[in-house]
Design a protein around this motif. Sequence first.
Motif, PDB file in Angstrom:
ATOM      1  N   TYR A  96       0.846  -1.193   0.000  1.00  0.00           N
ATOM      2  CA  TYR A  96       0.000   0.000   0.000  1.00  0.00           C
ATOM      3  C   TYR A  96       0.882   1.245   0.000  1.00  0.00           C
ATOM      4  CZ  TYR A  96       1.183  -0.694   4.925  1.00  0.00           C
ATOM      5  OH  TYR A  96       1.854  -0.911   6.089  1.00  0.00           O
ATOM      6  N   ASP A  97       0.259   2.394  -0.300  1.00  0.00           N
ATOM      7  CA  ASP A  97       0.974   3.669  -0.326  1.00  0.00           C
ATOM      8  C   ASP A  97       1.050   4.315   1.048  1.00  0.00           C
ATOM      9  OD1 ASP A  97       1.527   3.610  -3.042  1.00  0.00           O
ATOM     10  OD2 ASP A  97      -0.371   4.561  -3.576  1.00  0.00           O
ATOM     11  N   GLY A  98       0.053   4.087   1.876  1.00  0.00           N
ATOM     12  CA  GLY A  98       0.000   4.706   3.196  1.00  0.00           C
ATOM     13  C   GLY A  98      -1.434   4.948   3.607  1.00  0.00           C
ATOM     14  N   LEU A 103      -6.400   5.125   1.530  1.00  0.00           N
ATOM     15  CA  LEU A 103      -7.804   5.344   1.873  1.00  0.00           C
ATOM     16  C   LEU A 103      -8.511   6.075   0.741  1.00  0.00           C
ATOM     17  CD1 LEU A 103     -10.239   5.368   3.759  1.00  0.00           C
ATOM     18  CD2 LEU A 103      -9.281   7.404   4.863  1.00  0.00           C
ATOM     19  N   TYR A 104      -7.878   7.114   0.226  1.00  0.00           N
ATOM     20  CA  TYR A 104      -8.491   7.870  -0.867  1.00  0.00           C
ATOM     21  C   TYR A 104      -8.680   6.992  -2.112  1.00  0.00           C
ATOM     22  CZ  TYR A 104      -9.269  11.562  -4.304  1.00  0.00           C
ATOM     23  OH  TYR A 104      -9.802  12.359  -5.295  1.00  0.00           O
ATOM     24  N   ALA A 105      -7.682   6.175  -2.422  1.00  0.00           N
ATOM     25  CA  ALA A 105      -7.770   5.310  -3.597  1.00  0.00           C
ATOM     26  C   ALA A 105      -8.916   4.311  -3.472  1.00  0.00           C
ATOM     27  CB  ALA A 105      -6.449   4.579  -3.805  1.00  0.00           C
ATOM     28  N   ILE A 106      -9.102   3.736  -2.280  1.00  0.00           N
ATOM     29  CA  ILE A 106     -10.184   2.767  -2.075  1.00  0.00           C
ATOM     30  C   ILE A 106     -11.545   3.459  -2.153  1.00  0.00           C
ATOM     31  CG2 ILE A 106     -11.252   1.251  -0.359  1.00  0.00           C
ATOM     32  CD1 ILE A 106      -8.975  -0.040  -1.816  1.00  0.00           C
ATOM     33  N   ILE A 107     -11.634   4.685  -1.631  1.00  0.00           N
ATOM     34  CA  ILE A 107     -12.888   5.439  -1.728  1.00  0.00           C
ATOM     35  C   ILE A 107     -13.234   5.697  -3.194  1.00  0.00           C
ATOM     36  CG2 ILE A 107     -13.921   7.702  -1.311  1.00  0.00           C
ATOM     37  CD1 ILE A 107     -12.537   7.668   1.438  1.00  0.00           C
ATOM     38  N   GLU A 108     -12.242   6.127  -3.983  1.00  0.00           N
ATOM     39  CA  GLU A 108     -12.489   6.389  -5.397  1.00  0.00           C
ATOM     40  C   GLU A 108     -12.906   5.105  -6.126  1.00  0.00           C
ATOM     41  OE1 GLU A 108     -12.054   9.649  -7.227  1.00  0.00           O
ATOM     42  OE2 GLU A 108     -12.680   9.889  -5.134  1.00  0.00           O
ATOM     43  N   HIS A 109     -12.256   4.000  -5.794  1.00  0.00           N
ATOM     44  CA  HIS A 109     -12.621   2.711  -6.397  1.00  0.00           C
ATOM     45  C   HIS A 109     -14.053   2.327  -6.020  1.00  0.00           C
ATOM     46  CE1 HIS A 109     -12.226  -1.439  -7.761  1.00  0.00           C
ATOM     47  NE2 HIS A 109     -12.666  -1.829  -6.577  1.00  0.00           N
ATOM     48  N   SER A 110     -14.428   2.568  -4.772  1.00  0.00           N
ATOM     49  CA  SER A 110     -15.767   2.203  -4.318  1.00  0.00           C
ATOM     50  C   SER A 110     -16.833   3.070  -4.961  1.00  0.00           C
ATOM     51  CB  SER A 110     -15.848   2.314  -2.794  1.00  0.00           C
ATOM     52  OG  SER A 110     -14.992   1.362  -2.181  1.00  0.00           O
ATOM     53  N   LEU A 111     -16.514   4.350  -5.208  1.00  0.00           N
ATOM     54  CA  LEU A 111     -17.483   5.214  -5.888  1.00  0.00           C
ATOM     55  C   LEU A 111     -17.759   4.721  -7.309  1.00  0.00           C
ATOM     56  CD1 LEU A 111     -16.368   8.768  -4.700  1.00  0.00           C
ATOM     57  CD2 LEU A 111     -18.479   7.553  -4.092  1.00  0.00           C
ATOM     58  N   LEU A 141      -6.979   7.646  10.201  1.00  0.00           N
ATOM     59  CA  LEU A 141      -7.542   8.754   9.432  1.00  0.00           C
ATOM     60  C   LEU A 141      -8.980   8.442   9.083  1.00  0.00           C
ATOM     61  CD1 LEU A 141      -4.705   9.569   6.847  1.00  0.00           C
ATOM     62  CD2 LEU A 141      -5.269  10.846   8.926  1.00  0.00           C
ATOM     63  N   GLN A 142      -9.784   9.486   8.964  1.00  0.00           N
ATOM     64  CA  GLN A 142     -11.163   9.343   8.518  1.00  0.00           C
ATOM     65  C   GLN A 142     -11.403  10.300   7.361  1.00  0.00           C
ATOM     66  OE1 GLN A 142     -14.126  10.448  11.397  1.00  0.00           O
ATOM     67  NE2 GLN A 142     -15.836  10.225   9.965  1.00  0.00           N
ATOM     68  N   LEU A 143     -12.077   9.817   6.324  1.00  0.00           N
ATOM     69  CA  LEU A 143     -12.523  10.664   5.219  1.00  0.00           C
ATOM     70  C   LEU A 143     -13.891  10.167   4.779  1.00  0.00           C
ATOM     71  CD1 LEU A 143     -12.069  12.896   3.125  1.00  0.00           C
ATOM     72  CD2 LEU A 143     -10.975  11.184   1.654  1.00  0.00           C
ATOM     73  N   ASP A 144     -14.898  11.029   4.910  1.00  0.00           N
ATOM     74  CA  ASP A 144     -16.257  10.711   4.456  1.00  0.00           C
ATOM     75  C   ASP A 144     -16.569  11.564   3.236  1.00  0.00           C
ATOM     76  OD1 ASP A 144     -16.251   9.197   6.729  1.00  0.00           O
ATOM     77  OD2 ASP A 144     -17.809  10.339   7.772  1.00  0.00           O
ATOM     78  N   THR A 145     -17.212  10.957   2.245  1.00  0.00           N
ATOM     79  CA  THR A 145     -17.485  11.620   0.975  1.00  0.00           C
ATOM     80  C   THR A 145     -18.986  11.656   0.708  1.00  0.00           C
ATOM     81  OG1 THR A 145     -15.366  10.875   0.069  1.00  0.00           O
ATOM     82  CG2 THR A 145     -17.044  11.580  -1.498  1.00  0.00           C
TER      83      THR A 145
END
Length: 411
Positions: A96-98, A103-111, A141-145
């Motif tokens: 993984y990158d970090g 986290l951002y990459a997985i969110i984009e993939h899930s969208l 970290l938390q990121l909600d979109t």
Amino acid sequence: MKYMSLVVTAVILIVTSVNSYAKVLVQLEQFPKWFKDATARETRVKKTSKLKVEEFNVDDTVKGKFKLVEEGEGTWYYTVDIGTDSPVECYIFTEYDGPANSLYAIIEHSLTGVEALNNKKLSGQFNYAIDSGAIDNIPYLQLDTLYNLGEGNKKVAGVLKGFSAETAQSLQICLHNEMGYNQAFFDVFESFVTAMVENEPNSAFFEPIYQLTLSGIPIGFGREVYTTDADGDVSIEKHSAFIVPVDAHTVSRTDSVTTEWSRPDGSVINGNAYTVENQVMTSQYSLQTLDGKWQVEGELQGKPIKTELAYTGLLLSGFGSHLETLNLQASEVNSAEFNMWMPDADPIAALPMKLSKITNNPNANLKIDIGPIVMDFMANKKGVFENGTINQGPLTMGIKLIYVQGEPTLP
């Protein structure tokens, strides 16, 4: 600790607190009642299951009904029934990158998957919530979109929530594509991370975690891990991860890791560092001595670097900075000066560092000047920084100790 240069073009969002662990970056008053009611939903996760992952010596009870859906090389994917309409999805990665970039990459993939599931194109994407914190000695970290699908009267909205945390052997990411149930989702993620570290050895004699904030937004963390080897030398691992809102729609992601070896007196033996920004490895360096000279080798923005520092004296390590903090606090002098290698600030220079006492300030008792960075800190009697501010040009970040184990002196 880890210092980094952050370029932030704008933070134009309105921040409101919604619960004990999250910041919402939009004005909820502007949303319809059904949306506010949906985001306020909560439940208690009563279901539990056994999580077993032999590769990491994991065998523990976790909240929610975990089901292993897919296992590939270095990847495990689970769906987790928590009693809501949509399951939580959790991943384990060994490559993984970090915490921020992945986290951002997985969110984009899930969208992308949400588009396919609803047969509607993504028509809007907004930063909804962001946070950083710690589950015992593991920062997260938390990121909600907030997203829209479709157009006109066929438009629908949703909130995709995400957490990430890096443990000693892997990265954990959990997502929940459903409005509300914030605490329930966090409880499942917390249980998942706790299970992953249950049997991990921890030989650190000192381990602090700091939360960093920008304009009241908790944008990331810094974690330091101090251990010793058979010769008595000190290993310092510094991890940092940031998710910084740039505007209402986008975030900047940065993951950095620095490793130093230090002598017991606090002087550097060698070191290396790398940084990943927005899914790209932007820098990697190594530092070592050869014939009495400091050698730096690596890459910056894809261009090779190989040079000698214009300095041949001792460099102060991260461990040494804590020792010198203790020494200054115990002395009658008001300041002390050293040199440090800080690749984020300037990888090809030994930067002068000045540590000074501060008087008549209830919020800080020490000041650090190093390169373009000025820091005011409150340090306790053990030489541990508890809170303060980091100033670099027009940018000011807050820093707060949110976890500490041990103290920065050799056992």
